[in-house]
Write a protein that holds these residues in place. Structure first.
Motif, short mmCIF file in Angstrom:
data_model
loop_
_atom_site.label_atom_id
_atom_site.label_comp_id
_atom_site.label_asym_id
_atom_site.label_seq_id
_atom_site.Cartn_x
_atom_site.Cartn_y
_atom_site.Cartn_z
N TYR A 140 0.83 -1.21 0.00
CA TYR A 140 0.00 0.00 0.00
C TYR A 140 0.86 1.26 0.00
O TYR A 140 0.60 2.22 -0.74
CB TYR A 140 -0.92 0.02 1.22
CG TYR A 140 -1.96 -1.07 1.26
CD1 TYR A 140 -2.50 -1.59 0.08
CD2 TYR A 140 -2.42 -1.57 2.47
CE1 TYR A 140 -3.45 -2.59 0.11
CE2 TYR A 140 -3.37 -2.57 2.51
CZ TYR A 140 -3.89 -3.08 1.33
OH TYR A 140 -4.84 -4.07 1.37
N LYS A 141 1.90 1.27 0.83
CA LYS A 141 2.75 2.46 0.95
C LYS A 141 3.55 2.70 -0.33
O LYS A 141 3.70 3.85 -0.77
CB LYS A 141 3.71 2.29 2.15
CG LYS A 141 4.63 3.48 2.37
CD LYS A 141 3.88 4.77 2.65
CE LYS A 141 4.86 5.89 3.01
NZ LYS A 141 4.19 7.20 3.19
N ILE A 142 4.06 1.64 -0.95
CA ILE A 142 4.77 1.80 -2.23
C ILE A 142 3.84 2.40 -3.27
O ILE A 142 4.20 3.32 -4.00
CB ILE A 142 5.32 0.44 -2.72
CG1 ILE A 142 6.48 -0.04 -1.83
CG2 ILE A 142 5.82 0.54 -4.17
CD1 ILE A 142 6.96 -1.44 -2.16
N ASP A 143 2.62 1.86 -3.35
CA ASP A 143 1.65 2.34 -4.33
C ASP A 143 1.34 3.82 -4.14
O ASP A 143 1.35 4.60 -5.10
CB ASP A 143 0.36 1.52 -4.22
CG ASP A 143 -0.67 1.92 -5.26
OD1 ASP A 143 -0.46 1.62 -6.45
OD2 ASP A 143 -1.68 2.54 -4.87
N ARG A 144 1.09 4.24 -2.89
CA ARG A 144 0.75 5.63 -2.61
C ARG A 144 1.92 6.56 -2.89
O ARG A 144 1.75 7.65 -3.46
CB ARG A 144 0.29 5.77 -1.15
CG ARG A 144 -1.01 5.09 -0.82
CD ARG A 144 -2.18 5.70 -1.56
NE ARG A 144 -2.40 7.10 -1.20
CZ ARG A 144 -3.15 7.49 -0.17
NH1 ARG A 144 -3.75 6.60 0.59
NH2 ARG A 144 -3.31 8.77 0.07
N THR A 145 3.11 6.13 -2.51
CA THR A 145 4.30 6.97 -2.69
C THR A 145 4.65 7.11 -4.17
O THR A 145 5.03 8.20 -4.63
CB THR A 145 5.50 6.38 -1.92
OG1 THR A 145 5.12 6.18 -0.55
CG2 THR A 145 6.68 7.34 -1.96
N GLU A 149 8.90 2.38 6.39
CA GLU A 149 10.24 2.90 6.08
C GLU A 149 10.84 2.16 4.89
O GLU A 149 11.50 2.76 4.03
CB GLU A 149 11.15 2.77 7.29
CG GLU A 149 12.54 3.37 7.06
CD GLU A 149 13.44 3.34 8.29
OE1 GLU A 149 14.66 3.54 8.11
OE2 GLU A 149 12.92 3.12 9.40
N MET A 150 10.62 0.85 4.83
CA MET A 150 11.12 0.08 3.69
C MET A 150 10.54 0.61 2.38
O MET A 150 11.26 0.78 1.39
CB MET A 150 10.77 -1.40 3.86
CG MET A 150 11.53 -2.10 4.97
SD MET A 150 10.97 -3.81 5.22
CE MET A 150 11.57 -4.60 3.73
#
Length: 266
Positions: free
Chosen positions: A14-19, A234-235
């Motif tokens: 999710y975080k990779i996609d949003r960033t 963080e990753m």
């Protein structure tokens, strides 16, 4: 990606996609489900979709996928996550696995444990598990802990059924019987091994979670045993920075280790 679950991977994804979206990119996600041929098939699909970069969690195994190696050698933007490709110069982001296990051993030592066992699925060709094993033995020496025989359970390829398999329960029961009266703590390389020990303990009254402490890396939000939570947020940030740097023509030959977070017993 090999596979994601509530234990590890969902927040990362999710975080990779949003960033990436904030940087003007769209992410296409495909899964190998631990299969080398499937991994190759999905990489080819992504390349045909004219992607600009690849984030890959390689399949478990002794050998690297030739398709991934070819992309790296051709200079295509690639970031490897969760594992290190030994001998290959490619940007990677993964948890500091050695330190994660050393932290768990220290925690058990502080709880009074002095005789520990190490449990893992098959380690051959899996850098993350190899690093966790090294961390266990280094910490055992550091804290003068007696090391009991290891327990190797079968790697579970079933992505839908999260209960322990009968084969692993029987192996865990045999192990607990072997070390009965000699052990006061078990360090598991992954949460997926814990259910087998808990079920085996119930069957043979081994007191795992009581007289015998058990801990692991990752686990669901409601997990009550001590465990190390990989810092997926963080990753993800570091993964995106490495990938976009390559897409924009900057060199990014880095191997980044991200500390895990200790979650104490609830």
């Amino acid at each position: 990606m090999e596979h994601v679950s509530s234990s590890f991977g969902l927040d990362l994804l999710y975080k990779i996609d949003r960033t990436l979206e904030e940087s003007g990119y769209k992410m296409i996600t495909r899964f190998s489900y631990y299969g080398r041929e499937k991994e190759t098939e999905e990489i080819d699909f992504l390349l045909q979709s004219q992607i600009e970069g690849l984030i890959v969690m390689p399949c478990h195994g002794v050998y690297y996928n030739p398709r991934i190696l070819k992309l790296i050698l051709e200079g295509f933007p690639v970031v490897v996550i969760d594992k290190k490709m030994e001998g290959i110069s490619v940007p990677s982001v993964r948890t500091d696995n050695k330190q994660a296990i050393k932290t768990l051993v220290k925690y058990l030592w502080e709880q009074g444990c002095r005789k520990l066992g190490f449990a893992s699925s098959e380690i051959v060709g899996t850098s993350s598990l190899q690093e966790r094993k090294s961390g266990f033995y280094e910490a055992a020496v550091e804290y003068s802990i007696e090391v009991l025989p290891e327990c190797e359970l079968k790697f579970d390829l079933d992505i839908y059924n999260h209960s322990a398999g009968e084969e692993n329960i029987e192996k865990a029961a045999a192990y607990l019987t072997q070390v009965k009266g000699k052990i006061d703590g078990i360090v598991c390389t992954e949460y997926s091994l814990v259910p087998a020990f808990m079920e085996a303990s119930k069957r043979i009254h081994a007191s795992v979670g009581e007289d015998i402490q058990i801990c692991c890396v990752d686990g669901p939000e409601d997990l009550t045993i001590p465990h190390m939570k990989q810092n997926e947020i963080e990753m993800a940030d570091k993964i995106v920075k490495l990938l976009t740097a390559q897409i924009n023509g900057a060199g990014a030959g880095k191997d980044i280790l991200v500390p895990a977070i200790l979650k104490e017993e609830k």
